[in-house]
Design an enzyme around this catalytic site. Structure first.
Site: not given
Ligand code: SAH
Length: 247
Positions: A35, A57, A172
């Site tokens: 991703d 993509k 999110m």
């Molecule tokens: N599995 C991931 C989350 C996936 S959902 C985890 O454990 O982090 C995707 C969301 O994660 C984004 O919309 C945001 O809310 C958050 N996110 C992930 N990486 C981030 C980052 N570097 N900075 C800010 N938000 C982040």
């Protein structure tokens, strides 16, 4: 001969928080389905010899649908390949990793899970916000803000969420922030409760916006807050340290 699959968390961005096990399985992969969330710095280090599939993509511009990602993983693993599914943060927090695990198992493909550092804890942590603290919060709740709280079919119980005394961490949640803060206030949460939004945590262009439940949605609109961002609600936000720099 069936191959293997690995569900791998990349951490929140930046090679420093990729685990050693993640590095090892990435470097040994035949196929990597990734991703965008792991971030450019990690994506740039994916081995050139592997088949690299950008799930954001694919074949030009189209984003792979979840069932297409799963089908590709199954197909490549059944062809004997070592397949890595690389996801942001931890693969099992709002990452659909659980669904991918089920599909791989249903096809009899051996799977190893490589947990990652989740953005839900690390992104606030890097700016000095602990998700729990004896003085402020003895519990923490992680929710997806992907669901519009005004929709009757929302799986989240906003009445209960508004009553919780601990920290609320929302992933999110940027798009629905106005509806989320309105739902919390409507169900009795103190509008003065501090809120921090950390955008692009641990990236060079990280940005933090702080406010209260009453004014954060307007502040976020005014400053053009965009995903990815972690939203933290609760007294722990008082520990936010402006001097913290991205790793
Ligand atoms: N599995 C991931 C989350 C996936 S959902 C985890 O454990 O982090 C995707 C969301 O994660 C984004 O919309 C945001 O809310 C958050 N996110 C992930 N990486 C981030 C980052 N570097 N900075 C800010 N938000 C982040």
């Amino acid at each position: 001969m069936t191959g293997r699959a690995y569900l791998v968390g990349s951490g929140p961005g930046g090679p420093g928080l990729l685990t050693m096990r993640a590095r090892e399985v990435i470097d040994g992969a035949d196929v990597i389905l990734y991703d965008q969330l792991p971030g450019e710095e990690i994506i740039a280090t994916l081995p050139e010899g592997a088949e690299l599939i950008d799930c954001g993509k694919y074949g030009g511009s189209h984003t792979l649908k979840q069932h297409e990602i799963e089908a590709l993983m199954v197909e490549r693993a059944k062809a004997g390949k070592t397949v890595v599914r690389l996801k942001g943060g931890d693969p099992f927090l709002f990452g659909r990793g659980g669904e991918e695990l089920e599909v791989l198992r249903a096809h009899g493909i051996p799977v190893e899970v490589v947990p990652g550092v989740t953005s839900a804890i690390a992104v606030p942590g890097m700016v000095g916000i602990p998700v729990t603290h004896r003085r402020y919060a003895s519990e923490v709740t992680f929710i997806t803000g992907h669901e519009d709280p005004t929709k009757p079919e929302s799986a989240l119980n906003w009445e209960v969420l508004a009553r919780l005394k601990g920290t609320l961490v929302i992933l999110m949640g940027v798009k629905n922030l106005p509806a989320i803060t309105a739902a919390l206030i409507e169900h009795g949460k103190d509008p003065g409760t501090p809120v921090a939004i950390i955008e692009r945590g641990l990236r060079p262009d990280q940005r933090v916006t702080v406010g209260t439940i009453a004014d954060i949605a307007e502040k976020a609109r005014a400053t053009g807050v965009r995903p990815p961002a972690v939203i933290v609600i609760g007294g722990v936000v008082n520990l936010y340290d402006e001097g913290s720099l991205p790793g």
